[in-house]
Scaffold this active site. Structure first.
Site, PDB file in Angstrom:
ATOM      1  N   SER A   1       0.531   1.604 -37.708  1.00 32.89           N
ATOM      2  CA  SER A   1       1.447   3.005 -36.849  1.00 32.89           C
ATOM      3  C   SER A   1       3.074   3.270 -36.948  1.00 32.89           C
ATOM      4  O   SER A   1       3.096   3.015 -38.170  1.00 32.89           O
ATOM      5  CB  SER A   1       1.503   1.791 -35.822  1.00 32.89           C
ATOM      6  OG  SER A   1       1.595   0.832 -35.890  1.00 32.89           O
TER       7      SER A   1
ATOM      8  N   GLU B   1       6.759   4.645 -34.814  1.00 33.35           N
ATOM      9  CA  GLU B   1       8.135   5.079 -34.387  1.00 33.35           C
ATOM     10  C   GLU B   1       8.711   6.296 -34.203  1.00 33.35           C
ATOM     11  O   GLU B   1       9.031   6.612 -35.088  1.00 33.35           O
ATOM     12  CB  GLU B   1       8.654   4.088 -34.176  1.00 33.35           C
ATOM     13  CG  GLU B   1       9.428   3.455 -32.026  1.00 33.35           C
ATOM     14  CD  GLU B   1      10.267   2.353 -33.061  1.00 33.35           C
ATOM     15  OE1 GLU B   1      10.223   1.595 -32.253  1.00 33.35           O
ATOM     16  OE2 GLU B   1      11.671   3.215 -33.097  1.00 33.35           O
TER      17      GLU B   1
ATOM     18  N   TYR C   1      12.545   4.638 -25.907  1.00 29.17           N
ATOM     19  CA  TYR C   1      13.129   4.652 -24.817  1.00 29.17           C
ATOM     20  C   TYR C   1      14.588   5.072 -25.244  1.00 29.17           C
ATOM     21  O   TYR C   1      14.901   3.929 -26.093  1.00 29.17           O
ATOM     22  CB  TYR C   1      12.402   4.357 -23.993  1.00 29.17           C
ATOM     23  CG  TYR C   1      12.465   4.346 -22.403  1.00 29.17           C
ATOM     24  CD1 TYR C   1      11.932   5.050 -22.391  1.00 29.17           C
ATOM     25  CD2 TYR C   1      13.449   3.514 -21.462  1.00 29.17           C
ATOM     26  CE1 TYR C   1      12.484   5.267 -20.795  1.00 29.17           C
ATOM     27  CE2 TYR C   1      13.643   3.617 -19.719  1.00 29.17           C
ATOM     28  CZ  TYR C   1      12.374   4.630 -19.367  1.00 29.17           C
ATOM     29  OH  TYR C   1      12.384   4.916 -18.280  1.00 29.17           O
TER      30      TYR C   1
ATOM     31  N   HIS D   1       7.443   4.087 -24.777  1.00 26.13           N
ATOM     32  CA  HIS D   1       8.311   2.451 -24.528  1.00 26.13           C
ATOM     33  C   HIS D   1       8.559   2.731 -23.155  1.00 26.13           C
ATOM     34  O   HIS D   1       8.842   3.717 -22.626  1.00 26.13           O
ATOM     35  CB  HIS D   1       9.607   2.453 -25.461  1.00 26.13           C
ATOM     36  CG  HIS D   1       9.430   2.278 -26.937  1.00 26.13           C
ATOM     37  ND1 HIS D   1      10.368   2.021 -27.933  1.00 26.13           N
ATOM     38  CD2 HIS D   1       8.501   2.365 -27.225  1.00 26.13           C
ATOM     39  CE1 HIS D   1      10.100   1.441 -28.944  1.00 26.13           C
ATOM     40  NE2 HIS D   1       8.467   1.916 -29.078  1.00 26.13           N
TER      41      HIS D   1
ATOM     42  N   ARG E   1      12.770  -5.223 -22.502  1.00 28.87           N
ATOM     43  CA  ARG E   1      13.936  -5.280 -21.629  1.00 28.87           C
ATOM     44  C   ARG E   1      15.156  -4.314 -21.374  1.00 28.87           C
ATOM     45  O   ARG E   1      15.167  -3.570 -20.531  1.00 28.87           O
ATOM     46  CB  ARG E   1      14.087  -6.723 -21.897  1.00 28.87           C
ATOM     47  CG  ARG E   1      15.630  -7.332 -21.060  1.00 28.87           C
ATOM     48  CD  ARG E   1      16.437  -8.240 -21.114  1.00 28.87           C
ATOM     49  NE  ARG E   1      17.419  -7.089 -22.463  1.00 28.87           N
ATOM     50  CZ  ARG E   1      18.078  -7.961 -22.844  1.00 28.87           C
ATOM     51  NH1 ARG E   1      18.572  -9.634 -22.437  1.00 28.87           N
ATOM     52  NH2 ARG E   1      19.098  -7.654 -24.282  1.00 28.87           N
TER      53      ARG E   1
ATOM     54  N   ASP F   1      18.570  -2.630 -24.074  1.00 26.08           N
ATOM     55  CA  ASP F   1      19.767  -3.043 -24.330  1.00 26.08           C
ATOM     56  C   ASP F   1      20.746  -1.978 -22.941  1.00 26.08           C
ATOM     57  O   ASP F   1      20.362  -1.660 -22.594  1.00 26.08           O
ATOM     58  CB  ASP F   1      19.946  -2.039 -25.806  1.00 26.08           C
ATOM     59  CG  ASP F   1      19.064  -2.393 -27.410  1.00 26.08           C
ATOM     60  OD1 ASP F   1      18.756  -3.439 -27.142  1.00 26.08           O
ATOM     61  OD2 ASP F   1      18.675  -1.649 -27.716  1.00 26.08           O
TER      62      ASP F   1
ATOM     63  N   HIS G   1      17.400 -13.125 -31.377  1.00 29.49           N
ATOM     64  CA  HIS G   1      17.284 -12.073 -30.723  1.00 29.49           C
ATOM     65  C   HIS G   1      19.261 -12.501 -30.073  1.00 29.49           C
ATOM     66  O   HIS G   1      20.055 -13.576 -30.292  1.00 29.49           O
ATOM     67  CB  HIS G   1      16.911 -11.490 -29.838  1.00 29.49           C
ATOM     68  CG  HIS G   1      17.077 -10.101 -28.783  1.00 29.49           C
ATOM     69  ND1 HIS G   1      18.832 -10.500 -27.770  1.00 29.49           N
ATOM     70  CD2 HIS G   1      17.063  -8.936 -28.618  1.00 29.49           C
ATOM     71  CE1 HIS G   1      18.378  -9.081 -27.859  1.00 29.49           C
ATOM     72  NE2 HIS G   1      17.525  -8.506 -27.573  1.00 29.49           N
TER      73      HIS G   1
ATOM     74  N   ASP H   1      13.433 -17.548 -29.060  1.00 30.11           N
ATOM     75  CA  ASP H   1      12.929 -16.552 -29.248  1.00 30.11           C
ATOM     76  C   ASP H   1      11.587 -16.314 -29.555  1.00 30.11           C
ATOM     77  O   ASP H   1      10.662 -15.886 -28.716  1.00 30.11           O
ATOM     78  CB  ASP H   1      13.137 -15.442 -30.531  1.00 30.11           C
ATOM     79  CG  ASP H   1      14.142 -14.681 -29.850  1.00 30.11           C
ATOM     80  OD1 ASP H   1      14.432 -14.478 -29.510  1.00 30.11           O
ATOM     81  OD2 ASP H   1      14.694 -14.709 -30.974  1.00 30.11           O
TER      82      ASP H   1
ATOM     83  N   PHE I   1      23.206  -0.482 -38.387  1.00 22.84           N
ATOM     84  CA  PHE I   1      22.013  -1.445 -37.360  1.00 22.84           C
ATOM     85  C   PHE I   1      21.557  -2.296 -37.062  1.00 22.84           C
ATOM     86  O   PHE I   1      21.692  -3.350 -36.143  1.00 22.84           O
ATOM     87  CB  PHE I   1      20.587  -0.504 -37.544  1.00 22.84           C
ATOM     88  CG  PHE I   1      19.286  -0.045 -36.393  1.00 22.84           C
ATOM     89  CD1 PHE I   1      19.721  -1.101 -35.239  1.00 22.84           C
ATOM     90  CD2 PHE I   1      18.270   0.524 -36.895  1.00 22.84           C
ATOM     91  CE1 PHE I   1      18.781  -0.935 -34.801  1.00 22.84           C
ATOM     92  CE2 PHE I   1      17.301   0.304 -36.114  1.00 22.84           C
ATOM     93  CZ  PHE I   1      17.625  -0.437 -35.177  1.00 22.84           C
TER      94      PHE I   1
ATOM     95  N   HIS J   1       3.756  -0.804 -38.595  1.00 23.10           N
ATOM     96  CA  HIS J   1       4.789  -0.431 -37.601  1.00 23.10           C
ATOM     97  C   HIS J   1       5.953  -0.475 -38.698  1.00 23.10           C
ATOM     98  O   HIS J   1       6.263  -0.832 -38.868  1.00 23.10           O
ATOM     99  CB  HIS J   1       4.769  -1.294 -36.418  1.00 23.10           C
ATOM    100  CG  HIS J   1       5.169  -0.081 -35.331  1.00 23.10           C
ATOM    101  ND1 HIS J   1       4.716   0.881 -35.000  1.00 23.10           N
ATOM    102  CD2 HIS J   1       6.272   0.129 -34.771  1.00 23.10           C
ATOM    103  CE1 HIS J   1       5.321   1.219 -34.063  1.00 23.10           C
ATOM    104  NE2 HIS J   1       6.368   0.803 -33.955  1.00 23.10           N
TER     105      HIS J   1
END
Length: 288
Positions: free
Chosen positions: A7, A9, A41, A69, A99, A101, A143, A152, A210, A259
């Site tokens: 998949s 993104e 998003y 998203h 949730r 960022d 996280h 997590d 990142f 993914h």
């Protein structure tokens, strides 16, 4: 050994040039027949409308299974569920529920006074509609807001119990990172599929920035490898080789789905997929 399911993104474009790049990415990767593609998003929910447009356009033009998203950021419960309803009316049946960022300029996520407090609340509300297959995020390294990896994993279990069918992990650099996490998830009773998130490295300096933001540990050997490759102008060759090796090791350990975070730059992702034996298939019929 059979080729894995894949998949991809994408992120929604904010300029005309970015729109062309997104469409090039879709056209280049669609022939690999992904199980689904997802559209992000923007940070702080900044691309809400653009995400909706990209999701519906890609689905309509290509026939691909597109996941949108959806986050809790800067929106009331009613606004968030209205967005979900619009997706359902457009025939979108997949949502990646997150949730989200913190908005730009903020250091921590703060729930909207009338919004969902966290991802579990969002997932429960979306699951109650009965319209969507829900996927969620997972973090093989802690996280930034979590106490540790076990915390997590236990939060991931709550998300699965709330109605999610599978999880997609944050990217990582070494296969052991994912495999340890998968084992811990199994020990805690998680049986839903956990799909490793794979990031082909287009720009090493950018990826390190990142990684620092999302808590992914950068191995020293990898930093040195890219410094050496830069001297010989062989970064792309190194990136494809390392990413292919990472994926191949995961597949040998029983991983059946991958993914890819494409960053709307499809060439490296396509090269890695080809190296894994994933080749172009006949074009999908377009949906009228």
């Amino acid at each position: 050994m059979p080729a894995p399911r894949v998949s991809f993104e994408f992120f929604p474009p904010q300029t005309l040039e970015a729109s062309f790049r997104l469409w090039e990415t879709v056209q280049m990767l669609a022939p690999l027949r992904p199980e689904f593609v997802s559209v992000t998003y923007g940070a702080g929910g900044t691309t809400r409308k653009l995400t909706h447009e990209a999701v519906t356009t890609i689905g309509r033009a290509t026939g691909l299974n597109v996941a949108a998203h959806l986050t809790c950021v800067d929106a009331t419960r009613t606004e968030t569920l209205d967005i979900a309803r619009c997706y359902a009316e457009a025939g979108v049946t997949e949502i990646v529920a997150l949730r989200g960022d913190a908005p730009k300029g903020a250091t921590r996520f703060t729930a909207h006074p009338e919004g969902f407090a966290n991802s579990v609340e969002l997932i429960e509300a979306l699951a109650a509609t009965g319209h969507f297959n829900l996927r969620v995020g997972a973090y093989p390294e802690p996280h930034p807001d979590a106490a540790d990896t076990l915390a997590d994993v236990r939060w991931l279990k709550r998300k699965i119990e709330a109605g999610a069918s599978s999880a997609i992990t944050q990217f990582f650099f070494e296969p052991e990172t994912f495999l340890r996490f998968r084992d811990l998830c199994a020990k805690e009773g998680i049986t839903a599929p956990i799909i490793p998130g794979i990031l082909p490295i287009e720009n090493w300096a950018g990826v390190k920035r990142f990684a620092a933001r999302c808590g992914a540990q950068v191995p020293g050997w990898l930093d040195e490898a890219f410094r050496a490759a830069a001297r010989d102008e062989r970064e792309e060759l190194l990136s494809v080789a390392l990413c292919t090796e990472l994926c191949d090791t995961l597949i040998s350990e029983g991983v059946e789905d991958l993914h890819f975070y494409t960053l709307n730059r499809p060439h490296l992702t396509r090269e890695v997929c080809h190296a894994l034996g994933i080749t172009a298939q006949p074009a999908l019929e377009k949906v009228a």
